[in-house]
Design a protein around this motif. Structure first.
Motif, PDB file in Angstrom:
ATOM      1  N   THR A   1      37.018  21.215  47.415  1.00 39.35           N
ATOM      2  CA  THR A   1      37.882  22.335  47.035  1.00 39.35           C
ATOM      3  C   THR A   1      37.633  22.777  45.587  1.00 39.35           C
ATOM      4  O   THR A   1      38.055  23.861  45.217  1.00 39.35           O
ATOM      5  CB  THR A   1      39.373  21.997  47.235  1.00 39.35           C
TER       6      THR A   1
ATOM      7  N   VAL B   1      35.892  27.560  49.040  1.00 40.68           N
ATOM      8  CA  VAL B   1      37.108  27.868  49.769  1.00 40.68           C
ATOM      9  C   VAL B   1      36.758  28.825  50.909  1.00 40.68           C
ATOM     10  O   VAL B   1      35.813  29.612  50.800  1.00 40.68           O
ATOM     11  CB  VAL B   1      38.146  28.483  48.799  1.00 40.68           C
TER      12      VAL B   1
ATOM     13  N   ASN C   1      43.480  21.526  56.104  1.00 37.18           N
ATOM     14  CA  ASN C   1      44.105  21.602  54.783  1.00 37.18           C
ATOM     15  C   ASN C   1      44.809  20.302  54.432  1.00 37.18           C
ATOM     16  O   ASN C   1      44.750  19.850  53.287  1.00 37.18           O
ATOM     17  CB  ASN C   1      45.080  22.779  54.708  1.00 37.18           C
TER      18      ASN C   1
ATOM     19  N   SER D   1      42.685  19.530  51.222  1.00 35.04           N
ATOM     20  CA  SER D   1      43.161  20.307  50.073  1.00 35.04           C
ATOM     21  C   SER D   1      43.674  19.360  48.994  1.00 35.04           C
ATOM     22  O   SER D   1      43.921  18.181  49.249  1.00 35.04           O
ATOM     23  CB  SER D   1      44.290  21.242  50.506  1.00 35.04           C
ATOM     24  N   SER D   2      43.810  19.885  47.788  1.00 31.94           N
ATOM     25  CA  SER D   2      44.483  19.119  46.744  1.00 31.94           C
ATOM     26  C   SER D   2      45.592  20.008  46.195  1.00 31.94           C
ATOM     27  O   SER D   2      45.655  21.199  46.527  1.00 31.94           O
ATOM     28  CB  SER D   2      43.485  18.710  45.659  1.00 31.94           C
TER      29      SER D   2
ATOM     30  N   ARG E   1      45.029  23.670  45.307  1.00 37.34           N
ATOM     31  CA  ARG E   1      43.741  24.148  45.833  1.00 37.34           C
ATOM     32  C   ARG E   1      43.651  23.872  47.326  1.00 37.34           C
ATOM     33  O   ARG E   1      43.567  22.713  47.736  1.00 37.34           O
ATOM     34  CB  ARG E   1      42.586  23.427  45.142  1.00 37.34           C
ATOM     35  N   SER E   2      43.642  24.940  48.101  1.00 36.78           N
ATOM     36  CA  SER E   2      43.530  24.785  49.548  1.00 36.78           C
ATOM     37  C   SER E   2      42.077  24.912  49.978  1.00 36.78           C
ATOM     38  O   SER E   2      41.331  25.705  49.392  1.00 36.78           O
ATOM     39  CB  SER E   2      44.324  25.880  50.260  1.00 36.78           C
TER      40      SER E   2
ATOM     41  N   HIS F   1      42.378  29.281  53.168  1.00 37.88           N
ATOM     42  CA  HIS F   1      43.497  30.217  53.016  1.00 37.88           C
ATOM     43  C   HIS F   1      43.527  31.061  54.274  1.00 37.88           C
ATOM     44  O   HIS F   1      42.594  31.828  54.522  1.00 37.88           O
ATOM     45  CB  HIS F   1      43.291  31.115  51.788  1.00 37.88           C
TER      46      HIS F   1
END
Ligand code: G6P
Length: 482
Positions: free
Chosen positions: A305, A309, A339, A343-344, A347-348, A351
């Motif tokens: 990520t 993205v 996700n 994800s973090s 930050r995905s 989207h």
């Protein structure tokens, strides 16, 4: 009918009539008030010049649940609404059009449903469309019928108005005979289409499928390009549709749209690589394979990520159909899983937007995207691929394109082609696009841009209408590179 009685198109009727399931206008809200706007999209911009100023009329359905009366004219185009009642919406639109023909013509990705009641509704709605055209068209007028919802219109119309010149264009694939022959109503559908003087398809493969089926099912004789049936000659050909390239270039060159593209990248956390998918949320679009491939690339560490993205737009479509509802749930579950795992905070990996997007925002997204993922399992053409190419005014960006989209016929030398059923191949194609050498990327994009500049939607409409008016039995269409 005495055509001087024509209720519209002036006292003598319209010299050009376009008939499509949908009208070229849509009902939208502006400052709390509903009003009609021209629908965005290539077909409308391609045909507006030919229809404007009283030269033509567009006949179609205003859409579901629209209370506002359709104006007699909008943006210079005369409009004639064909309303559908609730039963017709269910049986003609959701049923025969979108649960019988749509899946059957798209390789039976979902099992097509065959219901006699749906077929009766399809016949009666097609009859209503044909009558509306017969009333509106001037003597000797040109009529252009569009798409799978209206395949019976050419024959019905010819019986009512033999003076008309009738063209038909199918925007979606035409299946191979092994699939088409399943259709209990295969004969009337083929006879319906053969009522036209010219039947156009997106690619030569579809045109050949049709001609082969016409020879087998109704005993038409002739070649893939010219069929003789019922004492008439019907021409058949490939006319790959395109986009309004000039209009897209203009929007993509607008500093405000370019500023929005930069802002989108910042809002995404300024990653090195923005990947983009834009689709009507439809099971033919292969969105799940794309998500799985991207998810695996995150899992394997090729994508992270901090680096990459994916923005996936799913435009709501046919939401009353259970296949579409299930597809949405399936995709949303996949997005959630990917996700959740990759994800973090802030930050995905993906989207995902389930909404339609206005044209300027769409162009800004195309400009913000380094890699465009167009991976349908089957698609007549796929205009998203061509829109992306048209918008890349600086000739950067990579297009990963399914070999089962019609667009692959024209773009195959420069896009990164992929079989979307092959997950490893899909992952490899995405890796290739992400790591594409910038010089090679520009060379590929330039080649694709030349194609969409030369073959824009205006050229498509001109070519089709010229072929419809050509008397020769030979039709010259946009060359299909194979
Ligand atoms: C495809 C079809 C069109 C159709 C469009 C949107 O592009 O070829 O005929 O209008 O999808 O689908 P909808 O069911 O909303 O009209």
């Amino acid at each position: 009918m005495d055509s001087s009685d024509a209720a519209s198109g002036g006292p003598a009727g319209a010299p050009l009539v376009v008939v499509a399931n949908r009208l070229p206008v849509r009902c939208v809200e502006h400052d709390g008030e509903m009003r009609w706007d021209l629908s965005p999209g290539g077909l409308v911009s391609a045909l507006t010049p030919a229809l404007a100023g009283g030269a033509g009329m567009w006949i179609g359905w205003p859409g579901d649940g629209v209370d506002l009366a359709v104006p007699a004219e909008h943006a210079g185009i005369e409009l004639r609404a064909v309303p559908l009642d609730d039963a017709e919406f269910e049986q003609f639109y959701l049923g025969f059009s979108n649960a019988t023909l749509w899946p059957l013509y798209h390789d039976a990705i979902r099992a097509p449903t065959f219901h006699r009641e749906w077929w009766y509704a399809y016949m009666s709605v097609n009859d209503r469309y044909a009558r509306a055209v017969a009333e509106a068209a001037a003597p000797g007028a040109t009529v252009w019928v569009h798409d799978y919802q209206l395949q019976l219109v050419p024959k019905i119309l010819r019986a009512m108005r033999p003076d008309l010149r009738i063209g038909f264009f199918l925007h979606i694939p035409f299946p191979p005979q092994e699939l088409f022959l399943q259709l209990p109503w295969r004969r009337p559908i083929i006879e319906g289409l053969l009522g036209a003087d010219l039947v156009g398809f997106q690619v030569q493969g579809a045109a050949s499928n049709f001609s082969r089926v016409a020879r087998r099912v109704v005993g038409a004789s002739g070649t893939d390009a010219v069929l003789d049936f019922d004492g008439r000659r019907v021409r058949v050909g490939a006319f790959p549709i395109s986009v309004d390239t000039t209009a897209l270039i203009k929007r993509a060159s607008d500093p405000a749209v370019q500023g929005r593209a930069r802002q989108i990248r910042e809002e995404l956390g300024s990653p090195d690589v923005v990947m983009l998918g834009v689709d009507r949320l439809d099971y033919t679009k292969g969105i799940d394979r794309r998500l799985i491939a991207v998810g695996e690339l995150f899992a394997e560490g090729f994508l992270s990520t901090s680096r990459a993205v994916l923005v996936q737009i799913g435009v709501p479509s046919r939401e009353e159909d259970p296949h579409y509802r299930r597809e949405r749930e399936h995709l949303e579950q996949l997005v959630g899983e990917i996700n959740g795992e990759h994800s973090s905070v802030g930050r995905s990996a993906i989207h995902y937007l389930y909404q339609s997007v206005e044209v300027d925002e769409l162009v800004a997204l195309y400009l913000a995207a380094d890699v465009m993922l167009v991976t349908p399992l089957r698609d007549g053409m796929n205009l998203v691929a061509k829109e992306y190419v048209a918008c890349r005014v600086d000739a950067t960006g990579a297009l990963v394109l399914s070999e089962f989209a019609g667009a692959a016929r024209e773009l195959r030398d420069a896009a990164i082609l992929v079989n979307p059923h092959d997950l490893d191949g899909l992952k490899q194609a995405i890796r290739h696009a992400v790591d594409l050498d910038p010089n090679e990327g520009t060379a590929r994009m330039r080649r694709m841009r030349r194609i969409v500049r030369r073959h824009d939607v205006q050229a498509w409409a001109r070519t089709f209408l010229a072929a419809l008016h050509a008397d020769s039995s030979h039709i010259s269409t946009t060359p299909d590179p194979g």
